[in-house]
Motif scaffolding. Structure first.
Motif, PDB file in Angstrom:
ATOM      1  N   ILE A   5     -14.499  -5.795  -6.455  1.00  0.00           N
ATOM      2  CA  ILE A   5     -15.527  -5.658  -7.483  1.00  0.00           C
ATOM      3  C   ILE A   5     -16.209  -4.294  -7.345  1.00  0.00           C
ATOM      4  CG2 ILE A   5     -17.608  -6.654  -8.495  1.00  0.00           C
ATOM      5  CD1 ILE A   5     -16.837  -9.315  -7.156  1.00  0.00           C
ATOM      6  N   ASN A  14     -19.802  -4.960 -14.048  1.00  0.00           N
ATOM      7  CA  ASN A  14     -18.790  -5.324 -13.063  1.00  0.00           C
ATOM      8  C   ASN A  14     -17.405  -4.914 -13.553  1.00  0.00           C
ATOM      9  OD1 ASN A  14     -20.674  -6.595 -11.376  1.00  0.00           O
ATOM     10  ND2 ASN A  14     -20.470  -8.541 -12.462  1.00  0.00           N
ATOM     11  N   TYR A  16     -13.441  -5.264 -12.295  1.00  0.00           N
ATOM     12  CA  TYR A  16     -12.680  -6.087 -11.362  1.00  0.00           C
ATOM     13  C   TYR A  16     -11.268  -5.532 -11.200  1.00  0.00           C
ATOM     14  CZ  TYR A  16     -16.442  -9.460 -12.099  1.00  0.00           C
ATOM     15  OH  TYR A  16     -17.676 -10.071 -12.180  1.00  0.00           O
ATOM     16  N   LYS A 144      -9.552 -18.613 -11.896  1.00  0.00           N
ATOM     17  CA  LYS A 144     -10.558 -17.554 -11.963  1.00  0.00           C
ATOM     18  C   LYS A 144     -10.626 -17.011 -13.390  1.00  0.00           C
ATOM     19  CE  LYS A 144      -9.505 -16.483  -7.175  1.00  0.00           C
ATOM     20  NZ  LYS A 144     -10.396 -17.544  -6.725  1.00  0.00           N
ATOM     21  N   PHE A 146     -12.441 -14.226 -15.918  1.00  0.00           N
ATOM     22  CA  PHE A 146     -13.179 -12.977 -16.046  1.00  0.00           C
ATOM     23  C   PHE A 146     -13.773 -12.968 -17.448  1.00  0.00           C
ATOM     24  CE2 PHE A 146     -10.033 -12.653 -12.798  1.00  0.00           C
ATOM     25  CZ  PHE A 146     -10.722 -12.054 -11.748  1.00  0.00           C
ATOM     26  N   PHE A 187     -16.255 -14.864 -13.257  1.00  0.00           N
ATOM     27  CA  PHE A 187     -16.610 -13.520 -12.836  1.00  0.00           C
ATOM     28  C   PHE A 187     -17.113 -12.772 -14.074  1.00  0.00           C
ATOM     29  CE2 PHE A 187     -13.603 -15.123  -9.823  1.00  0.00           C
ATOM     30  CZ  PHE A 187     -13.857 -14.504  -8.612  1.00  0.00           C
ATOM     31  N   LYS A 193     -21.354 -14.256  -9.632  1.00  0.00           N
ATOM     32  CA  LYS A 193     -20.381 -15.266 -10.027  1.00  0.00           C
ATOM     33  C   LYS A 193     -21.044 -16.608 -10.310  1.00  0.00           C
ATOM     34  CE  LYS A 193     -17.834 -15.087  -6.333  1.00  0.00           C
ATOM     35  NZ  LYS A 193     -16.741 -15.412  -5.383  1.00  0.00           N
TER      36      LYS A 193
END
Length: 208
Positions: A5, A14, A16, A144, A146, A187, A193
């Motif tokens: 990150i 952010n 990633y 996960k 984003f 994320f 998070k």
């Protein structure tokens, strides 16, 4: 898959970096800055940066894409519906940040709902979530997510910029993101998070 990150740009977005640990191939989700230190940090990881995926076209998530193309030779993907947002960058940057206007030139590749990108054995699925912008995209990799500026911890992206719609962002979250398993890690484009199950329970904006 390893996740690095980087908090970059004029409003601390952010970024990633997803790294396949076997091949050392990597992709970057959002590219908020052309700062040399940011570029050097990625160079020092000794990864093969393949491309950049944008969650949306607001200036604070795209300011590094031209420089990254120059340095790494990578292409950037964005929703076609957010080209208008990218074109507004020179207008909104001075208003919001006081910085000199910047024109982004190198984004010519488009991503749409359901597109799949490969990173080693991992699949990255694009999920269209308009509301913050007309072409907002989230990216799902296993468990996960984003989420860009669509979903934050106990909040959602602001909808008062051109093309934004609170009704639309709520629909996107409830119909697209809240159908994911509760344990899915989120994320976001700013801040820390969270998890889908937590947001279902505690995100008061979505539960009014």
């Amino acid at each position: 898959m390893e996740i690095k990150i980087f908090v970059e740009g004029p409003v601390d977005a952010n970024n990633y970096l997803l790294i396949d640990e076997k091949s050392k191939d990597a992709i970057l989700i959002d590219c908020s800055s052309d700062r040399q230190g940011f570029i050097d940090d990625i160079k020092n990881l000794d990864v093969n940066l393949k491309f950049i995926l944008l969650t949306h076209g607001h200036f604070d998530h795209i300011l590094g894409v031209d420089k990254f193309k120059e340095v790494f030779g990578v292409e950037t993907y964005v929703s076609k519906e957010d080209v208008s947002q990218i074109e507004l960058t020179p207008k909104f940057m001075p208003i919001i940040t006081g910085m000199a206007p910047v024109t982004i030139k190198s984004i010519k590749n488009y991503v749409k709902d359901g597109d799949i990108f490969k990173l080693g054995e991992n699949e990255i699925k694009a999920i269209s979530t308009p509301g913050h912008t007309p072409g907002g995209m989230c990216y799902l990799v296993g468990d996960k997510l984003f989420s860009g500026d669509t979903l934050f911890q106990r909040s959602v992206g602001r909808c008062d910029f051109p093309g934004g719609s609170f009704e639309t962002i709520v629909k996107s979250i409830k119909e697209k993101l809240f159908t994911l398993p509760d344990e899915t890690e989120v994320f976001p484009g700013h801040g820390g998070k969270t998890k889908i199950g937590y947001e279902k329970k505690y995100n008061e904006i979505l539960n009014i």
